[in-house]
Motif scaffolding. Structure first.
Motif, PDB file in Angstrom:
ATOM      1  N   ILE A 117       0.832  -1.204   0.000  1.00  0.00           N
ATOM      2  CA  ILE A 117       0.000   0.000   0.000  1.00  0.00           C
ATOM      3  C   ILE A 117       0.867   1.254   0.000  1.00  0.00           C
ATOM      4  CG2 ILE A 117      -1.689   1.315   1.337  1.00  0.00           C
ATOM      5  CD1 ILE A 117      -2.727  -1.430   2.366  1.00  0.00           C
ATOM      6  N   THR A 171       3.618   1.100  -3.526  1.00  0.00           N
ATOM      7  CA  THR A 171       3.139   0.877  -4.893  1.00  0.00           C
ATOM      8  C   THR A 171       1.818   1.615  -5.081  1.00  0.00           C
ATOM      9  OG1 THR A 171       1.761  -1.094  -4.488  1.00  0.00           O
ATOM     10  CG2 THR A 171       4.143  -1.442  -4.734  1.00  0.00           C
ATOM     11  N   PRO A 172       1.372   1.761  -6.323  1.00  0.00           N
ATOM     12  CA  PRO A 172       0.074   2.421  -6.548  1.00  0.00           C
ATOM     13  C   PRO A 172      -1.126   1.584  -6.105  1.00  0.00           C
ATOM     14  CG  PRO A 172       1.460   2.472  -8.531  1.00  0.00           C
ATOM     15  CD  PRO A 172       2.084   1.510  -7.583  1.00  0.00           C
ATOM     16  N   THR A 173      -0.898   0.381  -5.659  1.00  0.00           N
ATOM     17  CA  THR A 173      -1.997  -0.505  -5.285  1.00  0.00           C
ATOM     18  C   THR A 173      -2.709   0.035  -4.052  1.00  0.00           C
ATOM     19  OG1 THR A 173      -0.571  -2.328  -6.025  1.00  0.00           O
ATOM     20  CG2 THR A 173      -2.622  -2.912  -4.903  1.00  0.00           C
ATOM     21  N   ARG A 174      -4.038   0.132  -4.132  1.00  0.00           N
ATOM     22  CA  ARG A 174      -4.823   0.640  -3.016  1.00  0.00           C
ATOM     23  C   ARG A 174      -5.182  -0.482  -2.045  1.00  0.00           C
ATOM     24  NH1 ARG A 174      -9.243   3.781  -6.539  1.00  0.00           N
ATOM     25  NH2 ARG A 174      -8.854   1.910  -7.814  1.00  0.00           N
ATOM     26  N   GLU A 181      -7.551  -3.178  -3.090  1.00  0.00           N
ATOM     27  CA  GLU A 181      -6.965  -4.035  -4.123  1.00  0.00           C
ATOM     28  C   GLU A 181      -6.007  -5.055  -3.502  1.00  0.00           C
ATOM     29  OE1 GLU A 181      -6.846  -1.139  -8.023  1.00  0.00           O
ATOM     30  OE2 GLU A 181      -5.344  -0.829  -6.459  1.00  0.00           O
ATOM     31  N   SER A 184       1.098  -6.826  -6.759  1.00  0.00           N
ATOM     32  CA  SER A 184       1.132  -5.391  -6.442  1.00  0.00           C
ATOM     33  C   SER A 184       2.334  -4.696  -7.063  1.00  0.00           C
ATOM     34  CB  SER A 184       1.153  -5.188  -4.927  1.00  0.00           C
ATOM     35  OG  SER A 184       2.420  -5.577  -4.385  1.00  0.00           O
TER      36      SER A 184
END
Length: 436
Positions: free
Chosen positions: A36, A39-42, A45, A319
């Motif tokens: 989280i 990385t751009p991963t929310r 997700e 991710s």
């Protein structure tokens, strides 16, 4: 000096290393939080990735459970138990026990990693019944031999890139094992570890006043009481003919597999071999089932923990966290140092993705372009990732679960000694990859 250094290491690990199940829960939260944050991963997700990937290792989990159970049954068959007992009786000192069990584990792990895990643990247990030796260090020595597996005949990364049609073949082609497993630098690393790892284990041997000795009674297996069959079903349960026919049929299949088709070892074949030999050597289905009941109790950790590692692996790969970590190390490397940084990054990634094949899938997309751009030696980079994957297994309790289950110990009992080996072997492997 090493004995002195091992004392605080053992105390540190005993105090702060939790049970492997708690360890994997902590790793899950760390991996999710890092994904989280980095990385751009929310968050939602990451949650989906974790849940969707949770069951991705079911096949492998069953394979590992069978490594434990089939190896246990084989070792507790009367002929193998007598053989281990005979070999153990030839060892008369604690120092010799430590050296012998390390060498046996190194040799077995170099042949096949599953074979090495089981054989080393079983030999350690046999030695403990006859030699007064610190049981924690004895089992740690058996596990420390596992460090060579990815530089040996069953190394998944060098075997993968030597297979036509592998997923990176269009980029790097097919790299023969003569350039990886049997390259001079790799053979030199393996040879050095065969000398240094037993020596380090021997030098960590505690004095008599500090040693933890396992009682012989606790290591002895309960004797089975003979039963006289009275019903037709019991005659089948005690039938040597029935067990012999099935077991010998399995061995005939293996003869065809190895000698006529020329196939090699893999995890399924090792499990099949252990199981079929165990069926033959136990003699009757009843004896085999009694051994199974005794062995299956140690598999609880594998059953509960491996799904969590599957979820962690999914987070790391999907991710982009593992790729970002590998990319950072590649960005600071030169052609001469890329192998070193590949080794270090693989060691870190292995704490979260303890899988050789998974390691290559995660790091190859980053390290291959880096090696091409810098003009680095591709086979050496592949082996650096392989050795990094094997190296931090000395800290990661994932692979120790079968050994601990057979030996009846906790991860904290052995990991303090393995921590010393982590630093020593890390220096040897890094130097071999960088300078040889």
């Amino acid at each position: 000096m090493l004995r002195w250094l091992s004392r605080p290491a053992v105390r540190l690990v005993e105090r702060y290393l939790p049970d492997p199940y708690v360890f994997v829960l902590v790793l899950t939260l760390v991996a999710a939080g890092a994904a989280i944050a980095a990385t751009p991963t929310r968050a939602h997700e990451v949650l989906r990735i974790w849940g969707d990937g949770f069951w991705n290792l079911l096949t492998f989990s069953m394979q590992m459970l069978l490594v434990l159970v089939s190896g246990f049954m084989l070792a507790h068959s009367p002929p193998v138990a007598r053989l281990l007992d005979t070999l153990a009786r030839r060892v008369h000192s604690a120092a010799s026990a430590i050296i012998y069990v390390t060498l046996v584990s190194l040799a077995a792990s170099w042949l096949n990693w599953g074979f090495g895990l089981v054989v080393g643990a079983l030999f350690a247990k046999a030695l403990a019944r006859h030699v007064r030796v610190d049981y924690r260090l004895l089992v740690a020595s058996a596990y420390s031999g596992f460090v060579v597996w990815h530089g040996g005949l069953a190394g998944s990364i060098p075997l993968t890139i030597a297979t036509p049609g592998h997923f990176t073949a269009e980029t790097i082609g097919v790299i023969d094992t003569s350039q990886t497993l049997f390259a001079g630098f790799n053979l030199a690393i393996v040879a050095a570890l065969f000398v240094v790892v037993p020596l380090i284990n021997r030098l960590m041997l505690p004095g008599d006043d500090e040693s933890v000795i396992a009682s012989r009674e606790a290591l002895e297996e309960p004797a089975s009481n003979p039963v006289r069959p009275s019903r037709p079903a019991e005659h089948l349960e005690h039938s040597r003919l029935l067990a012999g026919c099935v077991g010998l049929a399995g061995l005939a299949y293996l003869a065809d597999y190895f000698f006529l088709r020329g196939q090699g070892l893999n995890l399924n074949v090792v499990n099949f071999l252990f199981l079929m030999v165990a069926i033959v050597l136990h003699g009757t289905p009843t004896r085999l089932l009694a051994s199974l009941q005794a062995g299956i109790r140690g598999g609880a950790g594998i059953v509960i923990q491996f799904p969590f590692y599957a979820g962690i692996m999914a987070i790391m790969t999907q991710s982009g966290l593992a790729e970002a970590l590998s990319g950072w190390f590649a960005s600071i490397a030169t052609a001469d140092t890329l192998a070193f940084w590949s080794f270090i990054s693989a060691g870190i990634v292995n704490l979260f993705v303890p899988s050789g094949g998974g390691q290559w899938a995660v790091q190859a997309p980053v390290m291959i372009p880096a090696a091409e751009a810098l003009g680095a030696d591709m086979p050496r980079i592949a082996m650096a990732i392989a050795w990094g994957d094997a190296w931090t297994n000395l800290l990661q309790p994932f692979w120790a679960l079968p050994v601990l289950a057979i030996a009846g110990l906790k991860a904290a009992d052995i990991m303090g000694f393995c921590l010393i080996q982590l630093f020593v072997t890390g220096i040897i492997i890094a130097a071999g990859l960088t300078f040889l």
